[in-house]
Design a protein around this motif. Structure first.
Motif, PDB file in Angstrom:
ATOM      1  N   THR A  11      47.038  43.665  39.886  1.00 58.30           N
ATOM      2  CA  THR A  11      45.944  42.763  40.049  1.00 58.30           C
ATOM      3  C   THR A  11      44.342  42.645  39.377  1.00 58.30           C
ATOM      4  O   THR A  11      44.260  43.719  39.641  1.00 58.30           O
ATOM      5  N   LEU A  12      44.075  41.832  39.245  1.00 58.13           N
ATOM      6  CA  LEU A  12      42.514  41.815  38.211  1.00 58.13           C
ATOM      7  C   LEU A  12      41.647  40.489  39.580  1.00 58.13           C
ATOM      8  O   LEU A  12      42.173  39.622  40.253  1.00 58.13           O
ATOM      9  N   TYR A  13      40.537  41.211  40.345  1.00 57.66           N
ATOM     10  CA  TYR A  13      39.794  40.897  40.351  1.00 57.66           C
ATOM     11  C   TYR A  13      38.578  40.061  39.699  1.00 57.66           C
ATOM     12  O   TYR A  13      37.573  40.691  38.700  1.00 57.66           O
ATOM     13  N   SER A  14      38.594  39.083  39.763  1.00 58.60           N
ATOM     14  CA  SER A  14      38.171  37.872  38.463  1.00 58.60           C
ATOM     15  C   SER A  14      36.767  36.766  39.448  1.00 58.60           C
ATOM     16  O   SER A  14      37.018  36.521  40.783  1.00 58.60           O
ATOM     17  N   TYR A  15      36.426  36.317  38.424  1.00 54.90           N
ATOM     18  CA  TYR A  15      35.563  34.983  38.207  1.00 54.90           C
ATOM     19  C   TYR A  15      36.104  33.833  37.375  1.00 54.90           C
ATOM     20  O   TYR A  15      35.872  34.159  36.127  1.00 54.90           O
ATOM     21  N   TRP A  16      36.259  32.737  37.486  1.00 52.52           N
ATOM     22  CA  TRP A  16      37.061  31.846  36.658  1.00 52.52           C
ATOM     23  C   TRP A  16      35.418  32.010  36.056  1.00 52.52           C
ATOM     24  O   TRP A  16      36.444  32.008  34.627  1.00 52.52           O
ATOM     25  N   ARG A  17      34.395  32.194  35.807  1.00 59.08           N
ATOM     26  CA  ARG A  17      33.188  31.784  35.235  1.00 59.08           C
ATOM     27  C   ARG A  17      32.364  33.049  34.177  1.00 59.08           C
ATOM     28  O   ARG A  17      32.183  32.588  33.523  1.00 59.08           O
ATOM     29  N   SER A  18      33.195  34.120  34.474  1.00 60.88           N
ATOM     30  CA  SER A  18      32.537  34.994  34.472  1.00 60.88           C
ATOM     31  C   SER A  18      33.537  35.881  33.215  1.00 60.88           C
ATOM     32  O   SER A  18      34.427  35.664  32.769  1.00 60.88           O
ATOM     33  N   SER A  19      32.456  36.310  31.955  1.00 62.75           N
ATOM     34  CA  SER A  19      32.583  36.216  30.497  1.00 62.75           C
ATOM     35  C   SER A  19      33.478  37.767  31.090  1.00 62.75           C
ATOM     36  O   SER A  19      34.468  37.972  29.836  1.00 62.75           O
ATOM     37  N   ALA A  20      33.229  38.568  31.918  1.00 63.69           N
ATOM     38  CA  ALA A  20      33.592  40.094  31.209  1.00 63.69           C
ATOM     39  C   ALA A  20      34.997  39.254  31.912  1.00 63.69           C
ATOM     40  O   ALA A  20      36.000  40.739  31.555  1.00 63.69           O
ATOM     41  N   ALA A  21      35.236  38.996  32.877  1.00 63.99           N
ATOM     42  CA  ALA A  21      36.516  39.139  33.404  1.00 63.99           C
ATOM     43  C   ALA A  21      37.277  38.663  32.282  1.00 63.99           C
ATOM     44  O   ALA A  21      38.529  38.542  32.187  1.00 63.99           O
ATOM     45  N   TYR A  22      37.064  37.301  31.838  1.00 61.39           N
ATOM     46  CA  TYR A  22      37.439  35.850  30.838  1.00 61.39           C
ATOM     47  C   TYR A  22      37.717  37.226  29.709  1.00 61.39           C
ATOM     48  O   TYR A  22      39.077  37.043  29.146  1.00 61.39           O
ATOM     49  N   ARG A  23      37.231  38.597  29.395  1.00 65.96           N
ATOM     50  CA  ARG A  23      37.846  39.389  27.976  1.00 65.96           C
ATOM     51  C   ARG A  23      39.681  40.252  28.633  1.00 65.96           C
ATOM     52  O   ARG A  23      40.076  39.853  27.750  1.00 65.96           O
ATOM     53  N   ALA A  38      42.926  38.327  42.007  1.00 66.57           N
ATOM     54  CA  ALA A  38      42.448  37.576  43.181  1.00 66.57           C
ATOM     55  C   ALA A  38      40.795  37.400  43.324  1.00 66.57           C
ATOM     56  O   ALA A  38      39.456  38.177  42.054  1.00 66.57           O
ATOM     57  N   ALA A  39      39.920  35.884  43.122  1.00 62.39           N
ATOM     58  CA  ALA A  39      39.428  35.360  43.099  1.00 62.39           C
ATOM     59  C   ALA A  39      38.273  36.384  43.510  1.00 62.39           C
ATOM     60  O   ALA A  39      38.711  36.236  44.732  1.00 62.39           O
ATOM     61  N   VAL A  40      36.989  36.378  43.095  1.00 64.64           N
ATOM     62  CA  VAL A  40      35.590  36.192  43.695  1.00 64.64           C
ATOM     63  C   VAL A  40      34.986  35.379  43.552  1.00 64.64           C
ATOM     64  O   VAL A  40      34.471  35.435  42.496  1.00 64.64           O
ATOM     65  N   HIS A  41      34.466  34.747  44.524  1.00 67.64           N
ATOM     66  CA  HIS A  41      33.591  33.687  43.991  1.00 67.64           C
ATOM     67  C   HIS A  41      31.805  34.645  44.401  1.00 67.64           C
ATOM     68  O   HIS A  41      31.031  34.481  45.373  1.00 67.64           O
ATOM     69  N   GLY A  46      26.281  33.175  48.674  1.00 68.75           N
ATOM     70  CA  GLY A  46      25.194  34.716  48.551  1.00 68.75           C
ATOM     71  C   GLY A  46      26.477  35.767  47.623  1.00 68.75           C
ATOM     72  O   GLY A  46      25.783  36.205  46.760  1.00 68.75           O
ATOM     73  N   GLY A  47      27.257  34.968  47.214  1.00 68.57           N
ATOM     74  CA  GLY A  47      27.715  35.669  46.178  1.00 68.57           C
ATOM     75  C   GLY A  47      28.971  37.330  46.768  1.00 68.57           C
ATOM     76  O   GLY A  47      28.874  38.074  47.931  1.00 68.57           O
ATOM     77  N   GLU A  48      30.658  36.687  46.789  1.00 64.37           N
ATOM     78  CA  GLU A  48      31.551  37.071  47.896  1.00 64.37           C
ATOM     79  C   GLU A  48      31.504  38.459  46.883  1.00 64.37           C
ATOM     80  O   GLU A  48      32.229  39.539  47.554  1.00 64.37           O
ATOM     81  N   GLN A  49      30.829  39.137  45.976  1.00 63.95           N
ATOM     82  CA  GLN A  49      30.671  40.307  45.806  1.00 63.95           C
ATOM     83  C   GLN A  49      30.139  41.102  45.966  1.00 63.95           C
ATOM     84  O   GLN A  49      29.665  42.441  45.924  1.00 63.95           O
TER      85      GLN A  49
END
Length: 229
Positions: A11-23, A38-41, A46-49
């Protein structure tokens, strides 16, 4: 591959426009590993992270985070190396120590030297902490991408180790890092014609379905594209 390596869902916790997650999304696709997103907006509320649940998973409050069964791996380069060591099929690292060192060097030039100066929390601090206007913030982003890309271009251009990709004729961790940074560069208006080798490698990578599937706009949490009226 041993049984231990195969146990557990990825399971990858990711945000669509995060370049680190994109890698990491690219790495998962190149290695053909089934996984869940698993999307983290990073902006909503204020940021789900920054919420307690995600902070317990990743105390840095950053994406990506990878869960493999009960194991939790943080930091994009560490995740990519973990995937390589745990699932050695479809390698994203070359066979020799010398070539692996070159791939790591290019990867770190992007992930450790270019990206940290331009990530979301830096830009949010400029905006909210120092009231830096948007044009100046964007100029800051372009400056550090341009300086970094000039160095990367010099390592890639006319180097016998550079092939279709950053290292030889197979995509590697270096390409996993470079292509998301090119996406960021274009987003902030960097003139990519100054970096012809990087541009060529970017075009070659994006011809591959693995890179295409990992694109920000192809993620389940990407905002829908609104057709022009």
């Amino acid at each position: 591959m041993g049984g231990v390596a195969l146990n557990g869902t990825l399971t990858l916790y990711s945000y669509w426009r995060s370049s680190a997650a994109y890698r990491v999304r690219i790495g998962l696709q190149l290695k053909r590993l089934p996984h869940e997103i698993a999307a983290v907006h990073l902006l909503r509320d204020g940021g789900e992270q920054h919420g307690e649940a995600y902070q317990a998973l990743n105390p840095q409050e950053l994406v990506p985070t990878l869960k493999h069964g009960q194991r939790v791996i943080r930091q994009s380069l560490a995740i990519l190396e973990y995937l390589e060591e745990t699932f050695p099929d479809q390698p994203i690292m070359p066979a020799t120590a010398r070539d692996r060192a070159r791939v790591r060097a290019i990867s770190q030039m992007v992930a450790c030297d270019i990206h940290p100066l331009n990530n979301l929390r830096i830009l949010q601090f400029f905006e909210n902490g120092w009231n830096v206007p948007q044009p100046e913030r964007e100029a800051w982003v372009r400056r550090w991408i341009q300086l970094g890309f000039a160095a990367v271009e010099s390592l890639l251009a006319d180097n016998p180790s550079t092939g279709e990709f950053c290292e030889g004729d197979l995509p590697s961790m270096a390409d996993c890092c470079l292509i998301p940074q090119v996406y960021n560069a274009r987003r902030f208006g960097v003139d990519m014609s100054e970096y012809p080798t990087i541009e060529r490698i970017d075009r070659r990578c994006l011809e591959m379905p693995e890179f295409d599937l990992a694109r920000p706009e192809n993620q389940p949490d990407a905002p829908p594209v609104t057709a022009p009226a």
